[in-house]
Design an enzyme around this catalytic site. Structure first.
Site, short mmCIF file in Angstrom:
data_model
loop_
_atom_site.label_atom_id
_atom_site.label_comp_id
_atom_site.label_asym_id
_atom_site.label_seq_id
_atom_site.Cartn_x
_atom_site.Cartn_y
_atom_site.Cartn_z
N THR A 273 0.85 -1.20 0.00
CA THR A 273 0.00 0.00 0.00
C THR A 273 0.88 1.25 0.00
O THR A 273 0.62 2.21 -0.73
CB THR A 273 -0.93 -0.01 1.24
OG1 THR A 273 -1.77 -1.16 1.15
CG2 THR A 273 -1.79 1.24 1.30
N ASN B 57 -6.55 -10.38 -6.33
CA ASN B 57 -6.65 -10.96 -5.00
C ASN B 57 -7.96 -11.70 -4.77
O ASN B 57 -8.01 -12.65 -3.98
CB ASN B 57 -6.46 -9.88 -3.92
CG ASN B 57 -7.26 -8.63 -4.20
OD1 ASN B 57 -7.16 -8.03 -5.27
ND2 ASN B 57 -8.08 -8.22 -3.25
N CYS C 275 -11.95 -6.89 4.07
CA CYS C 275 -12.22 -5.46 4.18
C CYS C 275 -11.79 -5.00 5.56
O CYS C 275 -12.10 -5.66 6.55
CB CYS C 275 -13.71 -5.23 3.97
SG CYS C 275 -14.19 -3.53 4.13
N1 PLP Z 1 -2.39 -5.40 -3.82
C1 PLP Z 1 -3.07 -6.55 -3.72
C2 PLP Z 1 -3.49 -7.28 -4.97
C3 PLP Z 1 -3.37 -7.07 -2.45
O1 PLP Z 1 -4.06 -8.22 -2.35
C4 PLP Z 1 -2.95 -6.36 -1.30
C5 PLP Z 1 -3.27 -6.86 0.06
O2 PLP Z 1 -4.40 -7.13 0.38
C6 PLP Z 1 -2.23 -5.17 -1.46
C7 PLP Z 1 -1.98 -4.73 -2.75
C8 PLP Z 1 -1.76 -4.37 -0.29
O3 PLP Z 1 -0.65 -4.96 0.33
P1 PLP Z 1 -0.15 -4.54 1.79
O4 PLP Z 1 -0.94 -5.37 2.75
O5 PLP Z 1 1.29 -4.91 1.83
O6 PLP Z 1 -0.35 -3.09 1.94
#
Ligand code: PLP
Length: 379
Positions: free
Chosen positions: A73, A147, A320
């Site tokens: 993120t 995801n 969520c």
């Molecule tokens: N991108 C995807 C496809 C994800 O599944 C997630 C986590 O849920 C993230 C980004 C964010 O990752 P992080 O938990 O390291 O901020």
């Protein structure tokens, strides 16, 4: 008496790998600050650089391309907050891409996806052909694997289009890293995001992998750590755990067919017990570990609670943060009708998954379905 649990929610987060745990614990005893030149400092520096090399190897990048962050993120926000005038993002991106894009003030173009979850390459080409695009000020963001559905995009083809038009490309490889072979050098992306906790490392650490010839304003300024990109004393233990998980995940990439066999066995069982169940994204290239099974007219949250009470941790699509039920933007973008989308349950496998998990989950599913039938008959 404690009930045996079955964990099939690796896309939300993976259990910590033993190798990562050992690396974290060992690093906790590293007393030095990695910026210090004494032996203790050099030892901490060695842990960080060793981890950087392991993370780089997971995606076939140069170690110097890896900048550690607090997670994907943070990496996404870092890239998206640069001075882009135009952002082109796929409709199925994670909120950590979509939300900063919406908040950016830049013009945002959304690339649609088909019912199979694959992005519409014709539409992408059409958007990129727009003559008002200033390539140097335009960023395209496309995820490698989703995801919720596990659907895998053809990021090499996307990178080809981005290159051809001279726009920068950010690839979200959070769900694909450690599950698919990735070659950052050959892929042609400018930026790639990684998150440690999706493949067995600790939470709260990730990386932005960036090509040597691209520039970004520093994320944090201060002591100049991470070659001036992200100041602040490094989280050595988390980084060490991330590196160990990356090394283990790379070593296990060849196990992918075993994971696929577990996933397929579960899908076969669930569809046998509930023939009305639809496996979302089944006809598209998918991650071997992910299964999204939708039951029309049912509510995923209720099914998840019932499965949980029967010892199985699964998920209603995306985890969520508020814990509240929310319509899935991904399934909306794929054009699933609301009645089917709201009954979508995600099972995601990973490094510690075994055949027993399939048997336990099938048994739990059968009990949950029987309970539902009894409840409906009594109503
Ligand atoms: N991108 C995807 C496809 C994800 O599944 C997630 C986590 O849920 C993230 C980004 C964010 O990752 P992080 O938990 O390291 O901020």
């Amino acid at each position: 008496m404690s009930v045996a649990r079955t964990y099939l929610d690796y896309n939300a987060t993976s259990p910590l790998r033993p190798e990562a745990r050992a690396a974290v614990v060992a690093a906790l005893d590293s007393v030095g600050n990695a910026s210090s030149t004494h032996a203790e400092g050099r030892a901490a520096r060695a842990l960080i650089e060793g981890a950087r090399a392991d993370v780089a190897k997971l995606v076939a990048a140069r170690a110097s391309a890896v900048v550690f962050t607090s997670g994907a993120t943070e990496a996404a926000n870092w890239v998206l907050r640069a001075a882009w005038r135009r952002l082109i993002v796929s409709a199925v991106e994670h909120p950590c891409i979509l939300e900063p894009a919406r908040a950016s003030g830049a013009q945002v173009d959304i690339v649609p996806v088909g019912r199979d979850g694959l992005i519409d390459m014709g539409q992408l080409e059409h958007l990129l052909a727009d003559e008002t695009i200033a390539p140097a000020e335009t960023l395209l963001a496309v995820q490698h694997a989703n995801n919720e559905t596990g659907v895998v995009q053809d990021v090499a083809a996307v990178a080809g289009l981005a290159r051809g038009r001279g726009v920068r490309l950010l690839v979200d490889a959070v769900q694909s890293a450690g599950r698919l072979a990735i070659d950052f050098e050959r892929l042609g992306a400018d930026y790639l995001m990684l998150s440690s906790h999706k493949f067995g490392g600790p939470k709260g650490v990730g990386a932005l992998v960036m090509r040597g010839d691209v520039r970004l304003p520093a994320l944090l300024v201060g002591g100049g750590q991470e070659r001036g990109h992200r100041a602040g004393t490094e989280n050595v233990e988390a980084i060490a755990g991330f590196g160990a998980a990356a090394r283990a995940a790379l070593g296990e990439l060849s196990r992918v067919h075993e994971i696929a066999a577990l996933r397929d066995a579960l899908e076969d069982e669930l569809v046998r017990m509930t023939p009305q169940a639809e496996v979302i994204g089944r006809d598209a290239p998918r991650l071997a570990n992910t299964s999204l099974v939708a039951l029309r007219g049912r509510t995923a949250e209720t099914l998840i609670i019932a499965l949980d009470l029967n010892g199985v941790a699964a998920s209603a699509g995306a985890a969520c943060s508020s814990g509240k039920a929310k319509r899935s933007e991904v399934l909306d973008a794929m054009g699933l009708d609301a009645d089917l989308a709201k009954g979508a349950v995600r099972f995601s496998f990973g490094w510690a998954s075994r055949a027993e998990d399939v048997a336990a989950t099938s048994g739990a599913w059968q009990r949950v379905m029987k309970m539902g039938e009894r409840a409906r008959a009594a109503a």
